[in-house]
Enzyme design. Structure first.
Site, PDB file in Angstrom:
ATOM      1  N   HIS A 161      -3.317   7.098   2.084  1.00 27.55           N
ATOM      2  CA  HIS A 161      -3.712   5.801   1.536  1.00 27.55           C
ATOM      3  C   HIS A 161      -5.152   5.528   1.965  1.00 27.55           C
ATOM      4  O   HIS A 161      -5.511   5.667   3.140  1.00 27.55           O
ATOM      5  CB  HIS A 161      -2.780   4.714   2.066  1.00 27.55           C
ATOM      6  N   ASN A 194     -10.115  -0.345  -0.325  1.00 25.78           N
ATOM      7  CA  ASN A 194      -8.661  -0.270  -0.273  1.00 25.78           C
ATOM      8  C   ASN A 194      -8.102  -0.874  -1.556  1.00 25.78           C
ATOM      9  O   ASN A 194      -8.134  -2.085  -1.750  1.00 25.78           O
ATOM     10  CB  ASN A 194      -8.151  -1.032   0.954  1.00 25.78           C
ATOM     11  N   CYS A 211       0.807  -1.221   0.000  1.00 22.11           N
ATOM     12  CA  CYS A 211       0.000   0.000   0.000  1.00 22.11           C
ATOM     13  C   CYS A 211       0.842   1.274   0.000  1.00 22.11           C
ATOM     14  O   CYS A 211       0.331   2.356  -0.285  1.00 22.11           O
ATOM     15  CB  CYS A 211      -0.960   0.011   1.186  1.00 22.11           C
TER      16      CYS A 211
END
Length: 326
Positions: free
Chosen positions: A253, A283, A121
């Site tokens: 993020h 996500n 990520c």
């Protein structure tokens, strides 16, 4: 002195949109109870997109790349380097690299360098920092940086605590050499001692186990993320000699709305200064920051001259921040 600057952004989402109710029905058919309220309360996510069976990470990346190239006013042949951040490459072992596959699909025949970046990520932040270094060293003039993921392929749909959180997508930027500062500060970190709290599927024959799907210790990841994201953002600000009040937009993020809101609050930024797409995309790992950046650029929120703080935290454990002037 040579600097680097983002001159174009692009993104792509697969056509299949999956709502929380869709997932609740899918899990419910297996006797696993969940609901839109349960998912939204814990994550802020209401929907995500899944790639079609014939779509790979490279396909999503190519769509995003073409959009970024068009926005930058460049042809693919003008790109000197392609860096693709992904944890879900087209091929096991990442060879050929997804970056090389993207290069080919873009029809590039100029033998530009191309490689993948693995930082989960945080991948886009790591890739952007690498592109900045190539440009400042004089090794590249135009770099295509892409985050692309098909996390739906590595999710355990018998585990409601993880499968509801992730989605697929891609985001891209063109970073180019300029005479005025664009990338103002970069800070990167990693701590391998936390590697066991967020892991992907293991390789066949891995001596440490044969895990088929993504594993995440949610509470442990949450605790670490809220700590390191504030710290790394402040490190980048200190390096740029800039107060947090000069940040026009925060793009964290897009993993969990509570983590994102907590980071903004600790930096003294109002919720209105944070770009949020997690509710619609879930996500998307390395794709989440460039995807959110492109959306905010195209809807007019982010304008030339704005200071944008981009930060991510991911498995490894890795984290980092890039402060850039658009």
């Amino acid at each position: 002195m040579t600097y680097s600057k983002i001159i174009g952004t692009g993104s792509y989402l697969p056509a299949q949109r999956v709502t929380n109710d869709d997932l609740a029905a899918r899990l419910g058919a297996k006797g696993i109870e969940t609901s839109d309220e349960w998912i939204t309360t814990r994550s802020g996510i209401t929907a995500r997109h899944y790639a079609a069976p014939d779509e790979n990470a490279s396909d999503l990346a190519v769509y995003a790349a073409r959009n970024a190239l068009e926005a930058a006013g460049l042809e693919a042949e003008q790109i000197d380097l392609i860096i693709v951040a992904t944890s879900t490459p087209d091929f096991f072992g990442s060879f050929p690299s997804t970056a090389c596959i993207v290069q080919n699909k873009l029809g590039m025949r100029n033998n530009s360098a191309a490689f993948d970046m693995g930082a989960v990520c945080s991948g886009f932040v790591y890739a952007l920092s690498t592109a900045d270094a190539f440009i400042k060293a004089g090794h590249a003039k135009n770099v295509l940086v892409i985050g692309t993921e098909v996390f739906s392929r590595i999710l355990d749909f018998d585990d409601r605590t993880t499968c509801v959180l992730f989605g697929d997508g891609a985001g891209a930027v063109v970073l180019s050499a300029t005479e005025e500062p664009g990338v103002l500060a970069i800070k990167l970190h990693a701590d391998g001692s936390y590697g066991d709290i967020l892991c992907g599927p293991s390789n066949p024959g891995n001596a440490s186990g044969n895990r088929k799907y993504l594993y995440m210790d949610g509470p442990a990841v949450f605790k670490l993320a809220v700590t390191v994201l504030e710290k790394v953002a402040n490190e980048a600000l200190a390096h740029a000699h800039m107060p947090a009040s000069d940040i026009d937009w925060l793009i964290p993020h897009q993993a969990n709305l509570r983590i994102m809101a907590g980071t903004a609050k600790k930096l003294g930024l109002s919720a209105e200064k944070m770009v949020v797409t997690v509710h619609e995309h879930g996500n998307t790992s390395a794709a989440s920051i460039p995807l959110a950046l492109d959306i905010a650029v195209r809807d007019g929120r982010i304008k030339p001259g704005h200071n944008v703080m981009m930060e991510g935290v991911g498995g490894g454990f890795t984290w980092g921040a890039v402060l850039a002037r658009m």
